[in-house]
Scaffold this motif. Structure first.
Motif, PDB file in Angstrom:
ATOM      1  N   ASP A 400       0.855  -1.181   0.000  1.00 25.54           N
ATOM      2  CA  ASP A 400       0.000   0.000   0.000  1.00 25.54           C
ATOM      3  C   ASP A 400       0.886   1.224   0.000  1.00 25.54           C
ATOM      4  N   ASP A 401       0.278   2.374  -0.098  1.00 22.25           N
ATOM      5  CA  ASP A 401       1.057   3.607  -0.225  1.00 22.25           C
ATOM      6  C   ASP A 401       1.777   3.989   1.064  1.00 22.25           C
ATOM      7  N   GLU A 402       1.357   3.430   2.196  1.00 26.42           N
ATOM      8  CA  GLU A 402       1.980   3.781   3.463  1.00 26.42           C
ATOM      9  C   GLU A 402       3.240   2.980   3.745  1.00 26.42           C
ATOM     10  N   GLU A 403       3.407   1.862   3.089  1.00 24.46           N
ATOM     11  CA  GLU A 403       4.560   1.007   3.366  1.00 24.46           C
ATOM     12  C   GLU A 403       5.844   1.689   2.907  1.00 24.46           C
ATOM     13  N   LEU A 404       6.804   1.799   3.817  1.00 23.46           N
ATOM     14  CA  LEU A 404       8.119   2.397   3.566  1.00 23.46           C
ATOM     15  C   LEU A 404       8.006   3.849   3.097  1.00 23.46           C
ATOM     16  N   ARG A 405       6.939   4.505   3.466  1.00 24.17           N
ATOM     17  CA  ARG A 405       6.755   5.899   3.043  1.00 24.17           C
ATOM     18  C   ARG A 405       7.844   6.795   3.610  1.00 24.17           C
ATOM     19  N   GLY A 406       8.269   6.543   4.814  1.00 23.82           N
ATOM     20  CA  GLY A 406       9.327   7.347   5.421  1.00 23.82           C
ATOM     21  C   GLY A 406      10.713   6.818   5.218  1.00 23.82           C
ATOM     22  N   GLY A 407      10.893   5.876   4.292  1.00 22.51           N
ATOM     23  CA  GLY A 407      12.205   5.285   4.066  1.00 22.51           C
ATOM     24  C   GLY A 407      12.355   4.006   4.878  1.00 22.51           C
ATOM     25  N   PHE A 408      13.584   3.729   5.260  1.00 26.96           N
ATOM     26  CA  PHE A 408      13.841   2.507   6.025  1.00 26.96           C
ATOM     27  C   PHE A 408      13.114   2.588   7.366  1.00 26.96           C
ATOM     28  N   PRO A 409      12.458   1.503   7.812  1.00 23.45           N
ATOM     29  CA  PRO A 409      11.648   1.555   9.035  1.00 23.45           C
ATOM     30  C   PRO A 409      12.453   1.970  10.259  1.00 23.45           C
ATOM     31  N   GLU A 410      11.769   2.651  11.168  1.00 21.63           N
ATOM     32  CA  GLU A 410      12.379   3.079  12.421  1.00 21.63           C
ATOM     33  C   GLU A 410      11.672   2.490  13.635  1.00 21.63           C
ATOM     34  N   LYS A 411      10.590   1.700  13.417  1.00 23.59           N
ATOM     35  CA  LYS A 411       9.848   1.094  14.512  1.00 23.59           C
ATOM     36  C   LYS A 411       9.834  -0.423  14.333  1.00 23.59           C
ATOM     37  N   PRO A 412       9.841  -1.173  15.442  1.00 25.28           N
ATOM     38  CA  PRO A 412       9.841  -2.645  15.332  1.00 25.28           C
ATOM     39  C   PRO A 412       8.648  -3.185  14.558  1.00 25.28           C
ATOM     40  N   GLU A 413       7.446  -2.635  14.804  1.00 26.72           N
ATOM     41  CA  GLU A 413       6.276  -3.182  14.123  1.00 26.72           C
ATOM     42  C   GLU A 413       6.328  -2.951  12.622  1.00 26.72           C
ATOM     43  N   ASP A 414       7.099  -1.943  12.175  1.00 29.22           N
ATOM     44  CA  ASP A 414       7.229  -1.704  10.744  1.00 29.22           C
ATOM     45  C   ASP A 414       8.256  -2.628  10.101  1.00 29.22           C
ATOM     46  N   LEU A 415       9.373  -2.891  10.809  1.00 32.82           N
ATOM     47  CA  LEU A 415      10.424  -3.739  10.249  1.00 32.82           C
ATOM     48  C   LEU A 415      10.135  -5.220  10.458  1.00 32.82           C
ATOM     49  N   PHE A 416       9.495  -5.560  11.581  1.00 30.60           N
ATOM     50  CA  PHE A 416       9.301  -6.974  11.920  1.00 30.60           C
ATOM     51  C   PHE A 416       8.230  -7.649  11.061  1.00 30.60           C
ATOM     52  N   THR A 654       2.867  -7.764  17.316  1.00 29.84           N
ATOM     53  CA  THR A 654       3.544  -7.172  16.164  1.00 29.84           C
ATOM     54  C   THR A 654       5.019  -6.920  16.441  1.00 29.84           C
ATOM     55  N   ASP A 655       5.382  -6.800  17.727  1.00 26.82           N
ATOM     56  CA  ASP A 655       6.796  -6.668  18.084  1.00 26.82           C
ATOM     57  C   ASP A 655       7.436  -8.018  18.350  1.00 26.82           C
ATOM     58  N   PHE A 656       6.693  -9.087  18.084  1.00 26.92           N
ATOM     59  CA  PHE A 656       7.132 -10.466  18.236  1.00 26.92           C
ATOM     60  C   PHE A 656       7.489 -10.825  19.669  1.00 26.92           C
ATOM     61  N   GLU A 657       6.875 -10.151  20.614  1.00 24.75           N
ATOM     62  CA  GLU A 657       6.931 -10.556  22.009  1.00 24.75           C
ATOM     63  C   GLU A 657       5.696 -11.408  22.313  1.00 24.75           C
ATOM     64  N   ALA A 658       5.838 -12.333  23.265  1.00 25.36           N
ATOM     65  CA  ALA A 658       4.736 -13.241  23.608  1.00 25.36           C
ATOM     66  C   ALA A 658       3.546 -12.454  24.135  1.00 25.36           C
ATOM     67  N   ARG A 659       2.360 -12.860  23.738  1.00 27.31           N
ATOM     68  CA  ARG A 659       1.120 -12.218  24.177  1.00 27.31           C
ATOM     69  C   ARG A 659       0.345 -13.191  25.061  1.00 27.31           C
ATOM     70  N   GLU A 660       0.178 -12.797  26.324  1.00 26.25           N
ATOM     71  CA  GLU A 660      -0.542 -13.640  27.274  1.00 26.25           C
ATOM     72  C   GLU A 660      -2.048 -13.438  27.172  1.00 26.25           C
ATOM     73  N   ASN A 661      -2.465 -12.206  26.869  1.00 29.66           N
ATOM     74  CA  ASN A 661      -3.902 -11.903  26.787  1.00 29.66           C
ATOM     75  C   ASN A 661      -4.364 -12.060  25.345  1.00 29.66           C
ATOM     76  N   ALA A 662      -4.798 -13.258  25.028  1.00 30.54           N
ATOM     77  CA  ALA A 662      -5.261 -13.540  23.670  1.00 30.54           C
ATOM     78  C   ALA A 662      -6.397 -14.551  23.740  1.00 30.54           C
ATOM     79  N   ASP A 663      -7.291 -14.446  22.771  1.00 29.26           N
ATOM     80  CA  ASP A 663      -8.379 -15.403  22.614  1.00 29.26           C
ATOM     81  C   ASP A 663      -7.994 -16.356  21.492  1.00 29.26           C
ATOM     82  N   VAL A 664      -7.816 -17.625  21.849  1.00 27.40           N
ATOM     83  CA  VAL A 664      -7.363 -18.626  20.882  1.00 27.40           C
ATOM     84  C   VAL A 664      -8.415 -19.720  20.772  1.00 27.40           C
ATOM     85  N   THR A 665      -8.817 -20.017  19.559  1.00 26.42           N
ATOM     86  CA  THR A 665      -9.793 -21.081  19.307  1.00 26.42           C
ATOM     87  C   THR A 665      -9.203 -22.089  18.327  1.00 26.42           C
TER      88      THR A 665
END
Length: 810
Positions: A400-416, A654-665
């Motif tokens: 989409d048009d927002e991907e890499l709009r600011g150049g190389f990512p600066e946040k984990p959720e953008d690069l990960f 999105t930061d690839f840390e474990a999520r304890e609060n999740a609904d899994v079916t």
């Protein structure tokens, strides 16, 4: 009457000790005096008289024989009968089975006239009867017995008995089994300390031929166009000649390939197949025994172990690769073209087409720093104001048009969101310090892949030494090395020959010819040495046989890194294409060069696609083990019942840390199409791990789809994953036709029991009341009441009288 203990012999009347001793001494002296002449030439008679006299004197003190025995009816004795299908294996020419022998023994044990061994056991112990297959079950009687269980949970049953009779007088466990335990864990230490176990061994009878699928292993990548390799090691028992044939079939039962080998040949059989579909693919392996003429052998101990269902997981997840280059080049063109033919790979590119320029101080109105030519335009968006100190970047393949709009990512959720990063001809100054640290976390913590390609501004030339990115590379950048003065040729190292993703031909000779046909490379980023733990997959050498590393890889944190030191890798692709084009009568398109299409006469030109294949294989290796946001694992749990499995899902944000609060079916679909909706429960062992269990007792192909929604990432779409497994509960049960004596003997030794042949069962039952038990009683009887005491005394005196009469003595 007091009792004085002396080992197992006690004195019933101690007051008679002194009189008995006095009478004994007086009698012995009198015998010696009266027979003093006889002692010189015939001492036997006086000695027998003394023995008889002393025996009578001992009876004066009322000797008692004391002993301990199990208290009748107070101790529990458990009899456990294994009723699994492995007992139906024939053990003789007449079709007898181990189950027949056990059934006859159990039926005879229940008889009342004569008293069977089970009823006899019930007279001395509190008898408990159990059957075990996939679970332990108490029964009132053992008749009739049907050996139809699809599992043998022997260890689980023994653990349950140990817990059930904790603190109760359990004297022992009699186990009628062939020892084939489907829940065997390899260690019996957890059973230490339980009451003695007495395994009853069935008769094995005559030797029967048998063939089984045996062990197998599956080697496959996460991409659809890579073949699956199934290696099978069939097993035979009591077979000395002939051949064993294994057939690979698809899930519908259509034969794909059949391979055979001699029975005496220990080498495994390898099947290679390219599945057409993604997701979980099922195969069937079928083994057959053939004689010397090639005809099928129909006389086997069992055919239940001749077929095996195999599940192969084929990933359906799209792997995204971020390619960052310092300038447009040939390398990106050919890499992108190679990846376009792979449905599981997507390349997103960020290419710099103009470097930073010096920032000018424009002389305009006071406070104005931008170019005066842009005066009067809307400045609501500050990014529309031209600034000459920023590089010009081009985005290719964005979603989409927002991907890499600011150049190389600066946040984990953008690069990960990417699975791998490729850096090509890019200097270290391109990155900010935080971006360098983010790339470091991308590999070490997120588990992504990093590949740096050669070029005039890569590696040491790009000043990556002493940077976070340089620390991750498998080569050392601290020292420079002399560059070759001429072209260099590529060759594989020993490690490279062993890695399928480095080779392009399955045959060693063909691969050697391919390497010889490769062109010389003219650009090389020389390396002084590689880091400890890194592996050199390929190297180059010049005309003087000087060698330099060309492709080096290593594990780093949770991810992996690679260095391709050849700066003009594209030359191989271009040289191959031009060389082949000269021999074609019609023009060839770029697609022809990438997919190795045929010439006008239909002849394959495989080496036209070599560069594209090598590029795809290298990128596949780079992303093969990269973790996903949700990983689903299915693991067998024999302790929970027949075919039971535990399904776990590890959820990451999105930061690839474990999520304890999740609904899994979990949505599980059985072989018959029945659907089970299950809810994942958080695991106590790890954060972010959710699990559930299901008893997949029905044999066949099972599928599960998992949906997870993390409350911390409500804005992101729900996570989805799917997998499957093959359920064949009876395959482990029928894995062997032989009694597992080693397991049973180890079990008996660990618990203080012993193994007993079935033929010696009744004698063993009669000896059980003399064994130690938790609850015992002491009982004694007077020795002088025993008839043999007086018989011995009279015999001694009568023998002495006979000897005297024969000598004519009074």
């Amino acid at each position: 009457m007091s009792i004085t203990s002396l080992a197992s012999l006690t004195i019933g009347d101690p007051t008679w000790i002194l009189p008995a001793v006095a009478v004994a001494i007086f009698g012995v002296l009198l015998i010696l005096v009266l027979n003093r002449e006889r002692l010189a030439w015939s001492p036997l008679g006086p000695i027998l008289r003394i023995a008889g006299w002393l025996l009578l004197c001992i009876c004066l003190i009322n000797p008692l024989w004391s002993s301990s025995r199990p208290r009748s009816g107070a101790n529990v004795m458990a009899v456990v009968a294994d009723i699994s299908r492995s007992h139906l294996i024939t053990t003789g020419a007449k079709g007898e089975t181990r189950g027949d022998a056990f059934a006859a023994a159990l039926m005879n044990g229940e008889t009342t006239e004569p008293v069977g061994w089970l009823n006899q056991l019930g007279q001395d112990f509190a008898l408990r009867r159990y059957t075990v297959a996939d679970r332990l079950q108490q029964v009132d009687r053992f008749e009739p017995v049907e050996f139809n269980g699809t599992a043998s949970g022997l260890q689980t049953a023994l653990r349950q008995l140990k817990q059930r009779y904790e603190g109760q007088p359990l004297a022992g466990i009699i186990l009628l089994s062939d020892g084939i335990a489907t829940d065997a864990t390899g260690s019996l230490d957890e059973l230490a300390g339980m009451p003695p176990v007495f395994p009853i061994l069935p008769p094995e009878g005559a030797s029967q031929q048998d063939v089984a699928v045996g062990t197998y292993s599956v080697t496959q990548t996460a991409f659809d166009d890579a073949p699956v390799t199934i290696q099978v090691q069939p097993t035979t028992v009591n077979v000395t000649s002939g051949q064993v044939a294994v057939t690979l079939l698809d899930a519908a039962g259509t034969p794909i390939e059949t391979q055979s080998r001699a029975v005496t040949d220990p080498s495994p059989l390898k099947f290679r197949h390219r599945p057409k579909e993604a997701g979980t693919v099922f195969y069937r392996l079928k083994a057959a025994l053939k004689d010397a003429s090639g005809a099928d052998v129909t006389t086997e101990a069992t055919v239940a172990n001749n077929e095996q269902l195999v599940a192969v997981e084929r990933s359906t997840m799209l792997r995204r690769v971020l390619y960052v280059s310092g300038r447009p080049n040939w390398e990106f063109k050919f890499l992108r073209r190679a990846v376009e033919t792979d449905p599981q790979l997507q390349m997103v590119a960020l290419i710099r087409i103009a470097r930073k320029e010096a920032k000018f101080d424009f002389r305009g109105r006071e406070g104005e720093s931008s170019n005066s030519f842009f005066r009067g335009f809307d400045k609501i968006d500050s990014e529309t104001v031209e600034e000459y100190d920023e590089p010009v970047l081009v985005r290719v393949g964005i979603k989409d048009d927002e991907e890499l709009r600011g150049g190389f990512p600066e946040k984990p959720e953008d690069l990960f969101q990417y699975d791998a990063i490729i850096l090509d001809d890019l200097e270290a100054d391109f990155f900010l310090a935080d971006q360098m640290k983010l790339v470091y976390d991308f590999v070490s913590r997120r588990g992504g892949g990093l590949l740096m390609m050669g070029g005039q501004e890569s590696f040491r030339q790009g000043e990556f030494d002493r940077t976070p990115i340089g620390e991750m590379l498998p080569i050392d950048l601290s020292r420079d090395m002399k560059s070759p003065e001429s072209g260099v040729r590529l060759s594989l190292t020993r490690d490279g020959w062993l890695q399928p993703w480095v080779r392009l031909r399955s045959d060693e000779g063909a691969e050697g010819e391919r390497l010889k046909s490769m062109p010389d490379f003219l650009t090389l980023n020389t390396v002084a040495f590689v880091r400890p733990g890194a592996v050199v997959m390929a190297e180059v050498q010049d005309a003087d046989e000087n060698r330099w590393p060309a492709l080096v890889v290593q594990r780093f944190g949770k991810g992996r890194t690679a260095a391709l030191c050849v700066g003009d890798f594209w030359r191989w692709r271009l040289s191959n294409g031009l060389r082949k084009l000269r021999g074609l009568d019609v023009p060839a398109t770029d697609a022809d060069l990438d997919n190795g299409s045929a010439d006008p006469h239909g002849a394959p030109t495989e080496d036209l696609a070599d560069h594209a294949r090598a590029s795809r294989q290298m990128i596949r290796w780079l992303v093969a083990d990269v973790p996903k946001r949700m990983d689903v694992v299915v693991k067998e749990e024999p302790s929970l019942g027949t075919g039971s499995v535990k399904i776990t899902a590890f959820v990451r944000g999105t930061d690839f840390e474990a999520r304890e609060n999740a609904d899994v079916t979990f949505s599980v679909v059985g072989p018959d199409g029945q659907t089970f909706e299950l809810t994942g429960e958080p695991s106590d062992s790890a954060a972010g791990l959710f699990e559930t269990s299901i008893a997949a007792s029905q044999p066949g192909a099972w599928h599960v789809s998992v949906t997870a929604t993390a409350s911390d990432d409500a804005a992101s779409p729900p996570l989805f994953a799917a997998t499957g497994w093959a359920s064949q509960p009876d395959q482990k049960e029928m894995k062997s036709i032989q009694v597992d004596r080693q397991f049973l003997e180890q079990l008996a030794k660990l618990t203080g029991g012993r193994t007993v042949p079935l033929s010696d069962l009744e004698n063993f039952i009669r000896s059980l009341p003399q064994r130690s038990a938790p609850l015992v009683e002491t009982w004694s009887w007077p020795i002088w009441h025993s008839w043999w005491i007086f018989l011995v005394a009279i015999a001694c005196l009568a023998t002495d009288w006979t000897l005297r009469r024969r000598k004519g003595l009074p």
